[in-house]
Design a protein around this motif. Structure first.
Motif, PDB file in Angstrom:
ATOM      1  N   MET A   1       0.840  -1.181   0.000  1.00  0.00           N
ATOM      2  CA  MET A   1       0.000   0.000   0.000  1.00  0.00           C
ATOM      3  C   MET A   1       0.883   1.241   0.000  1.00  0.00           C
ATOM      4  O   MET A   1       1.656   1.444   0.904  1.00  0.00           O
ATOM      5  CB  MET A   1      -0.884  -0.047   1.248  1.00  0.00           C
ATOM      6  N   LEU A   2       0.771   2.051  -1.013  1.00  0.00           N
ATOM      7  CA  LEU A   2       1.560   3.274  -1.102  1.00  0.00           C
ATOM      8  C   LEU A   2       0.667   4.503  -1.226  1.00  0.00           C
ATOM      9  O   LEU A   2       1.050   5.507  -1.801  1.00  0.00           O
ATOM     10  CB  LEU A   2       2.514   3.203  -2.296  1.00  0.00           C
ATOM     11  N   SER A   3      -0.532   4.425  -0.700  1.00  0.00           N
ATOM     12  CA  SER A   3      -1.458   5.545  -0.814  1.00  0.00           C
ATOM     13  C   SER A   3      -1.111   6.645   0.187  1.00  0.00           C
ATOM     14  O   SER A   3      -0.539   6.396   1.240  1.00  0.00           O
ATOM     15  CB  SER A   3      -2.886   5.070  -0.588  1.00  0.00           C
ATOM     16  N   ILE A   4      -1.485   7.860  -0.185  1.00  0.00           N
ATOM     17  CA  ILE A   4      -1.253   9.015   0.676  1.00  0.00           C
ATOM     18  C   ILE A   4      -2.587   9.715   0.898  1.00  0.00           C
ATOM     19  O   ILE A   4      -3.326   9.966  -0.043  1.00  0.00           O
ATOM     20  CB  ILE A   4      -0.258  10.011   0.042  1.00  0.00           C
ATOM     21  N   HIS A   5      -2.877   9.996   2.149  1.00  0.00           N
ATOM     22  CA  HIS A   5      -4.064  10.768   2.505  1.00  0.00           C
ATOM     23  C   HIS A   5      -3.576  11.949   3.334  1.00  0.00           C
ATOM     24  O   HIS A   5      -2.756  11.780   4.240  1.00  0.00           O
ATOM     25  CB  HIS A   5      -5.035   9.930   3.334  1.00  0.00           C
ATOM     26  N   SER A   6      -4.079  13.136   3.029  1.00  0.00           N
ATOM     27  CA  SER A   6      -3.654  14.295   3.813  1.00  0.00           C
ATOM     28  C   SER A   6      -4.764  15.324   3.874  1.00  0.00           C
ATOM     29  O   SER A   6      -5.673  15.338   3.044  1.00  0.00           O
ATOM     30  CB  SER A   6      -2.385  14.921   3.227  1.00  0.00           C
ATOM     31  N   THR A   7      -4.660  16.164   4.880  1.00  0.00           N
ATOM     32  CA  THR A   7      -5.602  17.253   5.039  1.00  0.00           C
ATOM     33  C   THR A   7      -4.922  18.385   5.805  1.00  0.00           C
ATOM     34  O   THR A   7      -3.945  18.172   6.515  1.00  0.00           O
ATOM     35  CB  THR A   7      -6.887  16.796   5.782  1.00  0.00           C
ATOM     36  N   SER A   8      -5.437  19.573   5.635  1.00  0.00           N
ATOM     37  CA  SER A   8      -5.029  20.744   6.407  1.00  0.00           C
ATOM     38  C   SER A   8      -6.286  21.308   7.035  1.00  0.00           C
ATOM     39  O   SER A   8      -7.278  21.534   6.334  1.00  0.00           O
ATOM     40  CB  SER A   8      -4.375  21.799   5.518  1.00  0.00           C
ATOM     41  N   VAL A   9      -6.260  21.500   8.345  1.00  0.00           N
ATOM     42  CA  VAL A   9      -7.425  21.972   9.077  1.00  0.00           C
ATOM     43  C   VAL A   9      -7.018  23.015  10.106  1.00  0.00           C
ATOM     44  O   VAL A   9      -5.844  23.125  10.457  1.00  0.00           O
ATOM     45  CB  VAL A   9      -8.160  20.807   9.785  1.00  0.00           C
ATOM     46  N   GLU A  10      -7.980  23.750  10.581  1.00  0.00           N
ATOM     47  CA  GLU A  10      -7.784  24.670  11.701  1.00  0.00           C
ATOM     48  C   GLU A  10      -8.314  23.990  12.953  1.00  0.00           C
ATOM     49  O   GLU A  10      -9.488  23.627  13.009  1.00  0.00           O
ATOM     50  CB  GLU A  10      -8.544  25.981  11.478  1.00  0.00           C
ATOM     51  N   LEU A  11      -7.452  23.760  13.929  1.00  0.00           N
ATOM     52  CA  LEU A  11      -7.859  23.195  15.207  1.00  0.00           C
ATOM     53  C   LEU A  11      -7.555  24.204  16.294  1.00  0.00           C
ATOM     54  O   LEU A  11      -6.400  24.562  16.506  1.00  0.00           O
ATOM     55  CB  LEU A  11      -7.115  21.881  15.487  1.00  0.00           C
ATOM     56  N   GLU A  12      -8.599  24.693  16.926  1.00  0.00           N
ATOM     57  CA  GLU A  12      -8.457  25.710  17.963  1.00  0.00           C
ATOM     58  C   GLU A  12      -7.694  26.929  17.443  1.00  0.00           C
ATOM     59  O   GLU A  12      -6.855  27.496  18.141  1.00  0.00           O
ATOM     60  CB  GLU A  12      -7.771  25.132  19.205  1.00  0.00           C
ATOM     61  N   GLY A  13      -7.958  27.284  16.179  1.00  0.00           N
ATOM     62  CA  GLY A  13      -7.335  28.453  15.578  1.00  0.00           C
ATOM     63  C   GLY A  13      -5.913  28.246  15.110  1.00  0.00           C
ATOM     64  O   GLY A  13      -5.239  29.199  14.720  1.00  0.00           O
ATOM     65  N   VAL A  14      -5.416  27.004  15.145  1.00  0.00           N
ATOM     66  CA  VAL A  14      -4.040  26.714  14.747  1.00  0.00           C
ATOM     67  C   VAL A  14      -4.067  25.840  13.490  1.00  0.00           C
ATOM     68  O   VAL A  14      -4.713  24.785  13.467  1.00  0.00           O
ATOM     69  CB  VAL A  14      -3.275  25.983  15.876  1.00  0.00           C
TER      70      VAL A  14
END
Length: 139
Positions: free
Chosen positions: A1-14
Motif C-alpha cells: 500500500m503506497l497511498s497518501i491521505h492528507s488534510t489541512s485543518v484549523e484546530l483551535e485556531g491553529v
C-alpha cells in the motif's frame, strides 16, 4: 500500500497538517502545526494481541497495554510533552489498526508517528487530530 491521505485543518485556531502514507512494512503519520516532522515515535503491537473497539463512553478505540513505543528521532522538551506524544502515537496507531482490521488486513504494520504541536488546548487538539485521522484512514 503506497497511498497518501492528507488534510489541512484549523484546530483551535491553529493551522494543522495531517498526512498518512502507507508503505509495505509500516505506515507513516505526520501531525504538524509547525511545518516540520517533529518527534518521531514508532508504535508496534504483536499480531496476537486483540484490539479493543471504542466503548460507549469513548469516542476512539482503546489503546492496548501491549503497544510498544520506540522513539526514533527527536525528543520532547519536557516529561509532560513526552507523555503527550506517546499518547498521540498509541492512539493514532490504535485507530489505524482497528480500521485496517475492519478491511480484513492480514498483517498489523508498525505505525511511525511524527508530532510537532504548538501550545494550545491539548484536549481539543487531541480530539480534533484523532477525528481527522479516523476520517483519512477510512478514505
Amino acid at each position: 500500500m503506497l497511498s497518501i491521505h492528507s488534510t489541512s485543518v484549523e484546530l483551535e485556531g491553529v493551522h494543522t497538517d495531517i498526512m498518512i502514507q502507507g508503505f509495505a512494512d509500516r505506515i507513516l503519520v505526520l501531525v504538524t502545526q509547525m511545518g516540520k516532522v517533529g518527534n518521531l515515535i514508532q508504535a508496534s503491537i504483536p499480531l496476537t494481541t486483540p484490539l479493543l473497539s471504542a466503548q460507549e463512553d469513548s469516542l476512539f478505540p482503546v489503546p492496548s497495554a501491549a503497544i510498544q513505543l520506540t522513539p526514533l528521532l527527536g525528543g520532547a522538551s519536557s516529561e509532560h510533552l513526552q507523555t503527550l506524544h506517546s499518547l498521540y502515537a498509541a492512539q493514532i496507531a490504535t485507530i489505524i489498526w482497528v480500521e485496517e482490521a475492519k478491511k480484513m488486513a492480514v498483517d498489523r504494520r508498525s505505525v511511525v508517528v511524527g508530532i510537532a504541536l504548538r501550545d494550545a488546548d491539548e484536549r481539543k487538539i487531541f480530539h480534533g487530530v484523532m477525528d481527522y485521522i479516523g476520517r483519512l484512514i477510512r478514505e
